[in-house]
Design a protein around this motif. Structure first.
Motif: not given
Length: 265
Positions: A154-160
């Motif tokens: 229930d959490h996203g991961l922003y790698l950019d």
């Protein structure tokens, strides 16, 4: 009440009810409540050391004009913010109410989140110490503690990461990474949480920061033991819902209102 939350409550004497988020008879009453809650959230973040210079912002939609949101003035200390200091801006970043500067990064990130997620009433982002340290790893939180299970799947991961968030497209990419989740880890940057109330969004940030700290400590000491999938899912259902988030924030908000009665001015 959420049946998963109900399971956590013991025998209830007659006449005792479970507290719920308040409802209102007018936009004016609800607007003032949301602003006071937002000011309290900033005071809480200040008390917990989540400020880092001028970085960080929490927003809440206006109840009457949901395409507009209230946000902290750029460069004002979290620990000093009052309800009357808050700014109202639209999704284009236009200042509608207030006389101070708007943080462009707040506009870029929060406008995209609010536009992409009509269900989101409040969003929180700050450069807290353990959140940004954990974000540098570019990995999601593991289910190694009961508290961390609130974020299980229930959490996203922003790698950019591309520097300070000052372009609308950057905000849109963060919104995509958040998806339908309650939180996102912004690699090399920090944490972002959302909720249906200010208290919920603030609580998710507080407990996510602490979960990042716990995982960093555990990884430094050895190889953390993961909670199995079935148990993590069940624990998420019990602790990860909107009502559970709002309720868990109440003791912290009670302390803030008691210590800082001026914040409602």
């Amino acid at each position: 009440m959420d049946p998963n939350v109900a399971k956590l409550i013991g025998p209830t004497p007659e006449g005792v009810t479970f507290p719920l988020p308040p409802t209102f008879d007018s936009f004016e009453e609800e607007r003032q409540h949301r602003k006071e809650q937002l000011a309290a959230a900033f005071r809480l973040f200040g008390r917990l050391g989540f400020s880092e210079g001028v970085a960080g912002h929490i927003t809440v939609r206006d109840p009457e004009f949901p395409d507009c949101y209230w946000v902290n003035p750029f460069g004002m200390a979290f620990s000093l913010i009052k309800a009357s200091d808050l700014l109202l801006v639209d999704h284009e970043g236009t200042l509608l109410v207030g006389r101070r500067l708007v943080n462009k990064a707040a506009f870029v990130i929060h406008s995209a989140v609010h536009a992409a997620r009509p269900d989101v009433v409040a969003a929180a982002h700050a450069h807290s110490l353990h959140g940004k340290a954990f974000a540098s790893l570019g990995i999601p939180l593991d289910p190694i503690t009961q508290d961390a299970c609130a974020f299980y799947q229930d959490h996203g991961l922003y790698l950019d990461y591309r520097g300070v968030a000052d372009e609308v497209e950057e905000g849109k990419r963060i919104g995509v990474a958040l998806g339908a989740h309650k939180a996102a880890i912004l690699a090399n940057h920090g944490l972002l949480t959302v909720g249906q109330t200010v208290a919920e969004a603030a609580w998710w940030f507080v407990t996510m920061e602490r979960s990042c700290q716990a995982q960093l400590l555990a990884m430094a000491a050895g190889t953390p033991r993961l909670i199995d999938h079935e148990t993590a899912e069940r624990t998420h259902a019990q602790l990860g819902g909107s009502l559970a988030g709002w309720f868990q924030a109440q003791p912290l908000f009670d302390q803030v209102f008691a210590a800082s009665p001026d914040l409602v001015d």
